[in-house]
Design a protein around this motif. Structure first.
Motif, PDB file in Angstrom:
ATOM      1  N   SER A 247      11.060  65.206 105.835  1.00  0.00           N
ATOM      2  CA  SER A 247      10.262  65.386 105.218  1.00  0.00           C
ATOM      3  C   SER A 247      10.304  67.105 105.062  1.00  0.00           C
ATOM      4  O   SER A 247       9.995  67.432 104.351  1.00  0.00           O
ATOM      5  CB  SER A 247       9.039  64.442 105.740  1.00  0.00           C
ATOM      6  OG  SER A 247       8.802  62.800 105.670  1.00  0.00           O
ATOM      7  N   LYS A 248      10.579  67.371 106.741  1.00  0.00           N
ATOM      8  CA  LYS A 248      10.420  68.796 106.865  1.00  0.00           C
ATOM      9  C   LYS A 248      11.448  69.161 105.651  1.00  0.00           C
ATOM     10  O   LYS A 248      11.455  70.517 104.919  1.00  0.00           O
ATOM     11  CB  LYS A 248      10.773  69.534 108.170  1.00  0.00           C
ATOM     12  CG  LYS A 248       9.496  69.105 109.484  1.00  0.00           C
ATOM     13  CD  LYS A 248       9.623  69.995 110.318  1.00  0.00           C
ATOM     14  CE  LYS A 248       8.631  69.683 111.422  1.00  0.00           C
ATOM     15  NZ  LYS A 248       7.626  70.663 111.134  1.00  0.00           N
ATOM     16  N   VAL A 249      12.881  68.598 106.282  1.00  0.00           N
ATOM     17  CA  VAL A 249      13.630  69.544 104.847  1.00  0.00           C
ATOM     18  C   VAL A 249      13.764  68.846 103.812  1.00  0.00           C
ATOM     19  O   VAL A 249      14.185  69.818 102.532  1.00  0.00           O
ATOM     20  CB  VAL A 249      15.248  68.748 105.415  1.00  0.00           C
ATOM     21  CG1 VAL A 249      16.032  69.060 104.712  1.00  0.00           C
ATOM     22  CG2 VAL A 249      15.623  68.748 107.127  1.00  0.00           C
ATOM     23  N   HIS A 250      13.534  68.161 103.227  1.00  0.00           N
ATOM     24  CA  HIS A 250      12.789  67.661 102.207  1.00  0.00           C
ATOM     25  C   HIS A 250      12.565  69.076 100.792  1.00  0.00           C
ATOM     26  O   HIS A 250      12.241  69.031 100.255  1.00  0.00           O
ATOM     27  CB  HIS A 250      12.383  66.511 101.612  1.00  0.00           C
ATOM     28  CG  HIS A 250      11.961  65.746 100.602  1.00  0.00           C
ATOM     29  ND1 HIS A 250      10.620  66.325  99.320  1.00  0.00           N
ATOM     30  CD2 HIS A 250      12.581  65.051  99.166  1.00  0.00           C
ATOM     31  CE1 HIS A 250      10.658  65.783  98.860  1.00  0.00           C
ATOM     32  NE2 HIS A 250      11.395  65.350  98.146  1.00  0.00           N
ATOM     33  N   ASP A 251      10.425  68.949 101.881  1.00  0.00           N
ATOM     34  CA  ASP A 251       9.889  69.809 101.749  1.00  0.00           C
ATOM     35  C   ASP A 251      10.765  71.118 101.128  1.00  0.00           C
ATOM     36  O   ASP A 251      10.387  72.474 100.464  1.00  0.00           O
ATOM     37  CB  ASP A 251       8.156  70.029 101.852  1.00  0.00           C
ATOM     38  CG  ASP A 251       7.625  68.388 100.993  1.00  0.00           C
ATOM     39  OD1 ASP A 251       8.583  67.136 100.559  1.00  0.00           O
ATOM     40  OD2 ASP A 251       6.728  67.916 101.762  1.00  0.00           O
ATOM     41  N   MET A 252      11.034  71.547 102.413  1.00  0.00           N
ATOM     42  CA  MET A 252      11.425  73.402 102.920  1.00  0.00           C
ATOM     43  C   MET A 252      12.240  73.566 101.453  1.00  0.00           C
ATOM     44  O   MET A 252      11.933  73.904 100.973  1.00  0.00           O
ATOM     45  CB  MET A 252      11.906  73.342 103.813  1.00  0.00           C
ATOM     46  CG  MET A 252      10.912  73.588 104.834  1.00  0.00           C
ATOM     47  SD  MET A 252      12.347  73.243 106.684  1.00  0.00           S
ATOM     48  CE  MET A 252      12.523  75.110 106.752  1.00  0.00           C
ATOM     49  N   LYS A 253      13.436  72.331 101.228  1.00  0.00           N
ATOM     50  CA  LYS A 253      14.264  72.251  99.644  1.00  0.00           C
ATOM     51  C   LYS A 253      13.582  73.017  98.091  1.00  0.00           C
ATOM     52  O   LYS A 253      14.126  73.997  97.702  1.00  0.00           O
ATOM     53  CB  LYS A 253      15.022  71.157  99.755  1.00  0.00           C
ATOM     54  CG  LYS A 253      16.207  71.639 101.061  1.00  0.00           C
ATOM     55  CD  LYS A 253      16.882  70.189 100.637  1.00  0.00           C
ATOM     56  CE  LYS A 253      17.859  70.350 101.843  1.00  0.00           C
ATOM     57  NZ  LYS A 253      19.274  68.849 101.162  1.00  0.00           N
ATOM     58  N   ILE A 254      12.005  72.339  98.489  1.00  0.00           N
ATOM     59  CA  ILE A 254      11.602  72.466  97.460  1.00  0.00           C
ATOM     60  C   ILE A 254      10.463  73.859  97.261  1.00  0.00           C
ATOM     61  O   ILE A 254      10.456  74.117  95.952  1.00  0.00           O
ATOM     62  CB  ILE A 254      10.134  71.178  97.037  1.00  0.00           C
ATOM     63  CG1 ILE A 254      11.001  69.784  97.243  1.00  0.00           C
ATOM     64  CG2 ILE A 254       9.954  71.442  95.846  1.00  0.00           C
ATOM     65  CD1 ILE A 254      10.213  68.501  96.954  1.00  0.00           C
ATOM     66  N   VAL A 255      10.590  74.151  98.131  1.00  0.00           N
ATOM     67  CA  VAL A 255      10.161  75.695  98.361  1.00  0.00           C
ATOM     68  C   VAL A 255      10.641  76.527  98.099  1.00  0.00           C
ATOM     69  O   VAL A 255      10.441  77.674  97.428  1.00  0.00           O
ATOM     70  CB  VAL A 255       9.435  76.012 100.070  1.00  0.00           C
ATOM     71  CG1 VAL A 255       8.909  77.113 100.178  1.00  0.00           C
ATOM     72  CG2 VAL A 255       7.823  75.015 100.597  1.00  0.00           C
ATOM     73  N   LEU A 256      11.232  76.192  98.783  1.00  0.00           N
ATOM     74  CA  LEU A 256      13.311  77.385  98.160  1.00  0.00           C
ATOM     75  C   LEU A 256      13.424  77.362  96.745  1.00  0.00           C
ATOM     76  O   LEU A 256      13.732  78.078  96.525  1.00  0.00           O
ATOM     77  CB  LEU A 256      14.219  77.098  98.987  1.00  0.00           C
ATOM     78  CG  LEU A 256      15.272  78.425  99.914  1.00  0.00           C
ATOM     79  CD1 LEU A 256      14.677  79.432  99.881  1.00  0.00           C
ATOM     80  CD2 LEU A 256      16.458  77.752 100.559  1.00  0.00           C
ATOM     81  N   GLN A 257      13.484  76.506  96.162  1.00  0.00           N
ATOM     82  CA  GLN A 257      13.557  76.025  94.792  1.00  0.00           C
ATOM     83  C   GLN A 257      12.635  77.010  93.531  1.00  0.00           C
ATOM     84  O   GLN A 257      12.861  77.473  93.059  1.00  0.00           O
ATOM     85  CB  GLN A 257      14.225  74.699  94.598  1.00  0.00           C
ATOM     86  CG  GLN A 257      15.261  74.223  94.739  1.00  0.00           C
ATOM     87  CD  GLN A 257      15.207  72.211  94.571  1.00  0.00           C
ATOM     88  OE1 GLN A 257      14.266  72.203  94.192  1.00  0.00           O
ATOM     89  NE2 GLN A 257      15.912  71.755  95.711  1.00  0.00           N
ATOM     90  N   ASP A 258      11.580  76.944  94.302  1.00  0.00           N
ATOM     91  CA  ASP A 258      10.356  77.276  93.285  1.00  0.00           C
ATOM     92  C   ASP A 258       9.883  79.187  93.465  1.00  0.00           C
ATOM     93  O   ASP A 258       9.966  79.785  92.961  1.00  0.00           O
ATOM     94  CB  ASP A 258       8.916  76.450  94.390  1.00  0.00           C
ATOM     95  CG  ASP A 258       8.654  75.296  93.818  1.00  0.00           C
ATOM     96  OD1 ASP A 258       9.551  74.977  92.813  1.00  0.00           O
ATOM     97  OD2 ASP A 258       8.051  74.613  93.805  1.00  0.00           O
ATOM     98  N   TRP A 259      10.643  79.063  95.016  1.00  0.00           N
ATOM     99  CA  TRP A 259      10.653  80.659  95.577  1.00  0.00           C
ATOM    100  C   TRP A 259      11.736  81.718  95.034  1.00  0.00           C
ATOM    101  O   TRP A 259      11.448  82.481  94.330  1.00  0.00           O
ATOM    102  CB  TRP A 259      11.010  80.963  96.461  1.00  0.00           C
ATOM    103  CG  TRP A 259      10.977  82.526  97.107  1.00  0.00           C
ATOM    104  CD1 TRP A 259      12.620  82.860  97.965  1.00  0.00           C
ATOM    105  CD2 TRP A 259      10.228  83.598  97.438  1.00  0.00           C
ATOM    106  NE1 TRP A 259      12.690  83.769  98.163  1.00  0.00           N
ATOM    107  CE2 TRP A 259      11.191  84.598  97.813  1.00  0.00           C
ATOM    108  CE3 TRP A 259       9.340  84.054  96.715  1.00  0.00           C
ATOM    109  CZ2 TRP A 259      10.835  85.749  97.652  1.00  0.00           C
ATOM    110  CZ3 TRP A 259       9.042  84.770  97.264  1.00  0.00           C
ATOM    111  CH2 TRP A 259       8.848  86.143  97.276  1.00  0.00           C
ATOM    112  N   ILE A 260      13.171  80.917  94.838  1.00  0.00           N
ATOM    113  CA  ILE A 260      14.025  80.821  93.726  1.00  0.00           C
ATOM    114  C   ILE A 260      13.343  81.479  92.217  1.00  0.00           C
ATOM    115  O   ILE A 260      13.056  82.415  91.488  1.00  0.00           O
ATOM    116  CB  ILE A 260      15.352  80.608  93.461  1.00  0.00           C
ATOM    117  CG1 ILE A 260      15.536  81.021  95.064  1.00  0.00           C
ATOM    118  CG2 ILE A 260      16.326  81.266  92.827  1.00  0.00           C
ATOM    119  CD1 ILE A 260      17.062  79.928  95.269  1.00  0.00           C
TER     120      ILE A 260
END
Length: 272
Positions: free
Chosen positions: A234-247
């Motif tokens: 779950s951490k990896v899943h949501d962190m990837k979304i955060v990173l996509q949104d940050w970009i």
């Protein structure tokens, strides 16, 4: 770095494998503002041979040194183990060793996304610069959690306080000696001050996390910690979304599109 500051993190096999937290952490360094340069100063301490072998595929500065072997002799899994404080105490032992070598330390958990360089928020007049988060308002008085990143100065004051903390754990093995730096300093302020160990408490708006999400995080945060989330997938899943949104957010800023707002799509799986 030129002033003998290094960036440290620690991983075991569960954090260093394909599709793991380590991959997302390294990607955040590459995607952040003025953060890629820290990769040259990032040392990843691996807690088992499997983590070491995979780490070496991703990063040039991975170590599994024999000097730390006593701390890593018992295999465990991060987060999912009920004995989570085992990792914290191993980390604290490593901090003592590195401080004794004369290196200032920026320690980052692997479940932290680096959005901006945090150096300007670390006050080197203090032995420790740290952000302390809380799992909920009700638990504020009892559950002080580290914000996933802190700076510790290499001097005698920091070393002696850390050794005192370790000795207390050794002498009172049956007691619940705190493993959190935030909780320890808060509950032992007189002892910390007697050692000359002073703390710079950094603004949680600058070092945020999943526990305290707000719509302006990308505008104010230097790092985002995937706390309030026990499951690694779950951490990896949501962190990837955060990173996509940050970009996406960064691209919008670069285009001078000040009116564009990135709607938060996270946390999704790290809820409750």
């Amino acid at each position: 770095m030129a002033d003998r500051t290094i960036v440290l993190t620690m991983v075991d096999e569960s954090h260093a494998r394909p599709g793991s937290l380590l991959e997302v952490l390294l990607q955040s360094f590459k995607s952040g503002l003025d953060t890629q340069r820290f990769l040259n100063h990032l040392v990843i301490i691996t807690m088992d041979p499997q983590a070491f072998e995979y780490c070496r595929l991703l990063h040039p500065h991975c170590i599994h040194p024999s000097t730390f072997e006593p701390y890593f002799s018992t295999k465990r899994q991060f987060i999912t183990s009920p004995d989570h404080n085992v990792f914290s105490w191993r980390r604290n032992n490593v901090l003592i060793d590195v401080i004794e070598l004369g290196y200032h330390i920026i320690f980052t958990d692997t479940d932290v996304l680096w959005l901006r360089s945090p150096l300007e928020k670390f006050d080197k007049l203090y032995e420790l610069s740290i952000s302390c988060n809380f799992s909920s308002a009700e638990e504020r008085a009892h559950s002080m959690q580290e914000g996933g990143i802190f700076f510790m100065k290499a001097n005698d004051e920091a070393l002696e306080f850390m050794k005192h903390w370790r000795l207390k754990k050794f002498l009172y093995t049956s007691s619940n000696v705190e493993e959190s730096l935030c909780a320890t300093v808060s509950k032992n302020q007189d002892i910390a001050e007697s050692y000359g160990f002073f703390v710079n408490e950094m603004d949680t708006n600058h070092f945020g996390g999943f526990c305290q999400v707000n719509n302006h995080m990308f505008e104010t945060a230097y790092t985002i910690h995937a706390n309030c989330c026990e499951d690694l997938r779950s951490k990896v899943h949501d962190m990837k979304i955060v990173l996509q949104d940050w970009i996406r957010f960064r691209n919008g800023v670069q285009k001078n599109n000040a009116t564009e707002k990135v709607a938060l799509r996270w946390p999704q799986k790290c809820i409750g």
